[in-house]
Design a protein around this motif. Structure first.
Motif, mmCIF file in Angstrom:
data_model
loop_
_atom_site.group_PDB
_atom_site.id
_atom_site.type_symbol
_atom_site.label_atom_id
_atom_site.label_comp_id
_atom_site.label_asym_id
_atom_site.label_seq_id
_atom_site.Cartn_x
_atom_site.Cartn_y
_atom_site.Cartn_z
ATOM 1 N N ARG B 59 0.816 -1.217 0.000
ATOM 2 C CA ARG B 59 0.000 0.000 0.000
ATOM 3 C C ARG B 59 0.849 1.267 0.000
ATOM 4 N NH1 ARG B 59 -5.102 -0.573 -1.788
ATOM 5 N NH2 ARG B 59 -6.097 -2.390 -0.850
ATOM 6 N N GLY B 60 2.162 1.132 -0.201
ATOM 7 C CA GLY B 60 3.001 2.312 -0.336
ATOM 8 C C GLY B 60 3.715 2.726 0.931
ATOM 9 N N PHE B 61 3.703 1.870 1.959
ATOM 10 C CA PHE B 61 4.390 2.202 3.207
ATOM 11 C C PHE B 61 5.665 1.356 3.350
ATOM 12 C CE2 PHE B 61 -0.133 2.975 3.858
ATOM 13 C CZ PHE B 61 -0.125 4.289 4.285
ATOM 14 N N LEU B 62 6.717 1.991 3.859
ATOM 15 C CA LEU B 62 7.963 1.289 4.170
ATOM 16 C C LEU B 62 8.335 1.698 5.587
ATOM 17 C CD1 LEU B 62 10.617 -0.259 3.518
ATOM 18 C CD2 LEU B 62 11.474 1.872 2.514
ATOM 19 N N ILE B 63 8.535 0.730 6.458
ATOM 20 C CA ILE B 63 8.752 1.008 7.882
ATOM 21 C C ILE B 63 10.084 0.404 8.334
ATOM 22 C CG2 ILE B 63 7.836 0.699 10.227
ATOM 23 C CD1 ILE B 63 5.257 -0.064 7.904
ATOM 24 N N PHE B 64 10.909 1.227 8.968
ATOM 25 C CA PHE B 64 12.128 0.762 9.631
ATOM 26 C C PHE B 64 11.971 1.009 11.129
ATOM 27 C CE2 PHE B 64 13.646 1.912 5.403
ATOM 28 C CZ PHE B 64 14.488 0.848 5.085
ATOM 29 N N THR B 65 12.364 0.054 11.946
ATOM 30 C CA THR B 65 12.392 0.274 13.395
ATOM 31 C C THR B 65 13.733 -0.211 13.937
ATOM 32 O OG1 THR B 65 10.001 0.138 13.655
ATOM 33 C CG2 THR B 65 11.310 -0.288 15.618
ATOM 34 N N GLY B 66 14.398 0.675 14.675
ATOM 35 C CA GLY B 66 15.689 0.327 15.260
ATOM 36 C C GLY B 66 15.992 1.277 16.397
ATOM 37 N N ARG B 67 17.291 1.567 16.574
ATOM 38 C CA ARG B 67 17.694 2.492 17.632
ATOM 39 C C ARG B 67 18.688 3.498 17.064
ATOM 40 N NH1 ARG B 67 16.850 0.777 23.127
ATOM 41 N NH2 ARG B 67 15.606 -1.141 23.090
ATOM 42 N N TYR B 68 18.598 4.735 17.550
ATOM 43 C CA TYR B 68 19.587 5.757 17.215
ATOM 44 C C TYR B 68 20.223 6.194 18.529
ATOM 45 C CZ TYR B 68 21.774 10.021 15.565
ATOM 46 O OH TYR B 68 22.694 11.004 15.266
ATOM 47 N N GLN B 69 21.520 5.967 18.643
ATOM 48 C CA GLN B 69 22.231 6.240 19.901
ATOM 49 C C GLN B 69 21.492 5.615 21.082
ATOM 50 O OE1 GLN B 69 23.169 10.466 20.040
ATOM 51 N NE2 GLN B 69 24.491 10.309 18.236
ATOM 52 N N GLY B 70 21.019 4.407 20.842
ATOM 53 C CA GLY B 70 20.381 3.642 21.910
ATOM 54 C C GLY B 70 18.885 3.871 22.087
ATOM 55 N N ILE B 71 18.339 4.931 21.434
ATOM 56 C CA ILE B 71 16.930 5.279 21.649
ATOM 57 C C ILE B 71 16.066 4.681 20.530
ATOM 58 C CG2 ILE B 71 15.299 7.216 21.743
ATOM 59 C CD1 ILE B 71 17.658 8.893 22.839
ATOM 60 N N PRO B 72 14.998 3.958 20.883
ATOM 61 C CA PRO B 72 14.140 3.363 19.853
ATOM 62 C C PRO B 72 13.570 4.428 18.911
ATOM 63 C CG PRO B 72 13.613 2.427 21.994
ATOM 64 C CD PRO B 72 14.552 3.593 22.237
ATOM 65 N N LEU B 73 13.632 4.141 17.612
ATOM 66 C CA LEU B 73 13.188 5.101 16.607
ATOM 67 C C LEU B 73 12.642 4.336 15.402
ATOM 68 C CD1 LEU B 73 13.260 8.140 15.604
ATOM 69 C CD2 LEU B 73 15.465 7.578 14.563
ATOM 70 N N SER B 74 11.514 4.820 14.860
ATOM 71 C CA SER B 74 11.011 4.276 13.596
ATOM 72 C C SER B 74 11.101 5.333 12.515
ATOM 73 C CB SER B 74 9.555 3.814 13.732
ATOM 74 O OG SER B 74 9.477 2.627 14.483
ATOM 75 N N ILE B 75 11.331 4.863 11.291
ATOM 76 C CA ILE B 75 11.316 5.732 10.124
ATOM 77 C C ILE B 75 10.255 5.151 9.187
ATOM 78 C CG2 ILE B 75 12.649 6.564 8.155
ATOM 79 C CD1 ILE B 75 15.037 5.743 10.392
ATOM 80 N N VAL B 76 9.272 5.976 8.831
ATOM 81 C CA VAL B 76 8.141 5.471 8.050
ATOM 82 C C VAL B 76 7.965 6.316 6.798
ATOM 83 C CG1 VAL B 76 5.688 4.874 8.085
ATOM 84 C CG2 VAL B 76 7.009 4.737 10.202
ATOM 85 N N SER B 77 8.066 5.662 5.645
ATOM 86 C CA SER B 77 7.784 6.350 4.386
ATOM 87 C C SER B 77 6.303 6.191 4.083
ATOM 88 C CB SER B 77 8.641 5.733 3.275
ATOM 89 O OG SER B 77 8.242 6.248 2.030
ATOM 90 N N ILE B 78 5.612 7.318 3.859
ATOM 91 C CA ILE B 78 4.147 7.275 3.720
ATOM 92 C C ILE B 78 3.659 7.791 2.376
ATOM 93 C CG2 ILE B 78 3.829 7.478 6.224
ATOM 94 C CD1 ILE B 78 2.868 10.379 5.745
ATOM 95 N N GLY B 79 4.548 8.002 1.414
ATOM 96 C CA GLY B 79 4.074 8.442 0.101
ATOM 97 C C GLY B 79 3.532 9.863 0.124
ATOM 98 N N MET B 80 2.558 10.130 -0.729
ATOM 99 C CA MET B 80 2.118 11.510 -0.953
ATOM 100 C C MET B 80 0.631 11.678 -0.625
ATOM 101 S SD MET B 80 4.136 12.285 -4.537
ATOM 102 C CE MET B 80 3.242 11.055 -5.478
ATOM 103 N N GLY B 81 0.323 12.785 0.019
ATOM 104 C CA GLY B 81 -1.069 13.162 0.201
ATOM 105 C C GLY B 81 -1.581 12.961 1.617
ATOM 106 N N ASN B 82 -2.611 13.735 1.942
ATOM 107 C CA ASN B 82 -3.174 13.701 3.286
ATOM 108 C C ASN B 82 -3.919 12.411 3.591
ATOM 109 O OD1 ASN B 82 -2.448 15.991 4.880
ATOM 110 N ND2 ASN B 82 -3.513 17.279 3.399
ATOM 111 N N SER B 83 -4.432 11.718 2.560
ATOM 112 C CA SER B 83 -5.073 10.421 2.816
ATOM 113 C C SER B 83 -4.044 9.425 3.338
ATOM 114 C CB SER B 83 -5.709 9.862 1.540
ATOM 115 O OG SER B 83 -6.828 10.621 1.172
ATOM 116 N N MET B 84 -2.851 9.426 2.731
ATOM 117 C CA MET B 84 -1.787 8.538 3.193
ATOM 118 C C MET B 84 -1.386 8.899 4.626
ATOM 119 S SD MET B 84 -1.210 6.346 0.742
ATOM 120 C CE MET B 84 0.439 5.647 0.899
#
Lengths: 236, 236
Positions: B59-84
Motif C-alpha cells: 500500500r506504499g508504506f515502508l517502515i524501519f524500526t531500530g535504535r539511534y544512539q540507543g533510543i528506539p526510533l522508527s522511520i516510516v515512508s508514507i508516500g504523498m497526500g493527506n489520505s496517506m
C-alpha cells in the motif's frame, strides 16, 4: 544529486519524464486500467499478450504498458487517495495525445444491500472531506465536521460500455450481480470520513446517515474515485 | 485468498496487523520520523545503530524500526497526500501506548524569499482543497474554486525542540538557515491547488495571491502536513 528542473510549473527530468510517475510520451497507452495496489496491477498485466514494458517509481506508482488482444493498454497502480489520483491524471495526460480512457478497478466497502461479490459501476461519486475548520477537540463549532460534495458524474458512454461488457462476460456460477444504477462516496480517510470509530475524536457518527439521507442511491465507499471523475468532467 | 476480517470498523489481519501499514504492536517505536519517499527512508535508516527491522507493504508504506544512539526510533515512508498521512497516523496509533512523537521530514516548494537549501520548521499548516462543487468547466459558480482552512497548529514543544536541534547542528558552511517563524500550505494537488498551470481548467491563477493575502507569513507548499497536525491537535 537531483535532476535540475527547467520548469517548476510542470517539472520533468532532463530526459523528459514527468516527475512523479516517471514516464514520458510513448510509454503509456490511451486506454488505461488503474488500480490501487501493485499486486493487482501485476495480476492484470499477466493477461496482456506478451511481457509488457513496466516501470516502478518510488513515489508509489507502478506502470505496465503492452497489448491486450492486439490493442495497446496500460495498467497503472496509483496507491490510495485523491492526491495520488490527481498526480496520475495530470502527468499521464501530458504524455498522451487524443482521448484518454481511464477505467478504475478496485475493491470497496458496501453500504446497505450490496451483496458481497457484486461488481458496482457507479454513475457518479460524492467527495467526502474532513473540515479542518471544525473544532474536533471540543465538538463546538459553527462549521460542519465533514463536507459532502454534489455528485461528480462518470462518463456515461464509457460507463455503459463497461457495464455491458461486465454483464456479457458475467460468470453464470456467480450469484452476485453487476450493479450500475448507484453512486459511490469517495473519502479523504478510510476511517473518519467513512464513519469508523478509532481512538481520535472524529465526530463522525452521523456521516453514513447524512450521506444516505442526501443520496438514496449511495451504495459504496472508497478513497480515490471522485478526483478521477472530477478531472474527467473538465478536460478540454 | 484474502484474510478474513473480524472487524470492519478497524480491520486487522488474523495475526493482528493493522491492514494498510502491515505492522502490529511492538514493531513501531513511539518516536517516529516520517518521510514521503522510500529512498529517503532508507538513507535515514542507514544512520541507525545496527541493521533495523523493516517491512514493505504494497500500500506504499515502508517502515524501519531500530535504535539511534540507543533510543528506539522508527522511520516510516508514507508516500504523498493527506489520505496517506491519515492511514499512517491512525494505524500507528493503534500499535502504540503512551506518547507518539512524529517529525515529518520532506522537501517542499518555497514561496517568496525562502532561500534554496533552507530548513523550514513551520508552526502551522493551512489545508488547501479543490472545491468539487465549483463549476470548473464554465468557471460560473457561486462557490469558490478552492477552500483554504484556518491554520492548524504544530505541537509547540516539539517544534521548538526540533528547531533548537537543527540550529545547534547547523553546518557553518551552509549559508541557508533554519526558518521557524512561518506557516506552510498543504494541498490536495501538487498542480491545481499550488497554482500550477496544466492542461486542465483549474481556475487557480489566484490561489497563491489569495493565500499570501490571507497569511503574510506563508513560506512553503507541500502535500501532506496538514493532516498530521490536524490529528495531533485532537488526540485525547
Amino acid at each position: 544529486m537531483k535532476d535540475l528542473f527547467a520548469d517548476a510549473n510542470f517539472p520533468r527530468t532532463l530526459d523528459q519524464r514527468v516527475y512523479h510517475l516517471g514516464i514520458r510520451a510513448g510509454e503509456v497507452a490511451n486506454r488505461i486500467i488503474t488500480v490501487g495496489s501493485p499486486s493487482r496491477a501485476k495480476r492484470i498485466a499477466g493477461l496482456l499478450d506478451a511481457s509488457p514494458w513496466h516501470l516502478t517509481t518510488e513515489r508509489g506508482f507502478l506502470i505496465f504498458t503492452g497489448r491486450y488482444q492486439g490493442i495497446p493498454l496500460s495498467i497503472v497502480s496509483i496507491g490510495m487517495g485523491n492526491s495520488m489520483a490527481d498526480f496520475f491524471m495530470r502527468e499521464v495526460r501530458e504524455c498522451l495525445s487524443g482521448d484518454m480512457v481511464v477505467v478504475r478497478l478496485g475493491s470497496c466497502g458496501g453500504l446497505g444491500d450490496v451483496e458481497v461479490g457484486s461488481v458496482v459501476v457507479p454513475r457518479a461519486s460524492i467527495a467526502v472531506n474532513r473540515n479542518y475548520d471544525y473544532d474536533f477537540q471540543t465538538g463546538q463549532s459553527t462549521e460542519p465536521p465533514y463536507r459532502y460534495s454534489k455528485p461528480v458524474q462518470a462518463d456515461e458512454e464509457l460507463r455503459a460500455a463497461v457495464a455491458k461488457a461486465l454483464r456479457d462476460t458475467h460468470p453464470p456460477t456467480v450469484t452476485a450481480g453487476v450493479i450500475t444504477d448507484t453512486i459511490n462516496a469517495s473519502t479523504d480517510s478510510f476511517y473518519s470520513s467513512q464513519g469508523r470509530q478509532t481512538s481520535f475524536p472524529d465526530h463522525n457518527s452521523e456521516v453514513i446517515r447524512n450521506l444516505q439521507s442526501l443520496h438514496k442511491d449511495l451504495a459504496t465507499f472508497e478513497v480515490t474515485r471522485s478526483r478521477l471523475f472530477a478531472l474527467r468532467s473538465v478536460r478540454r
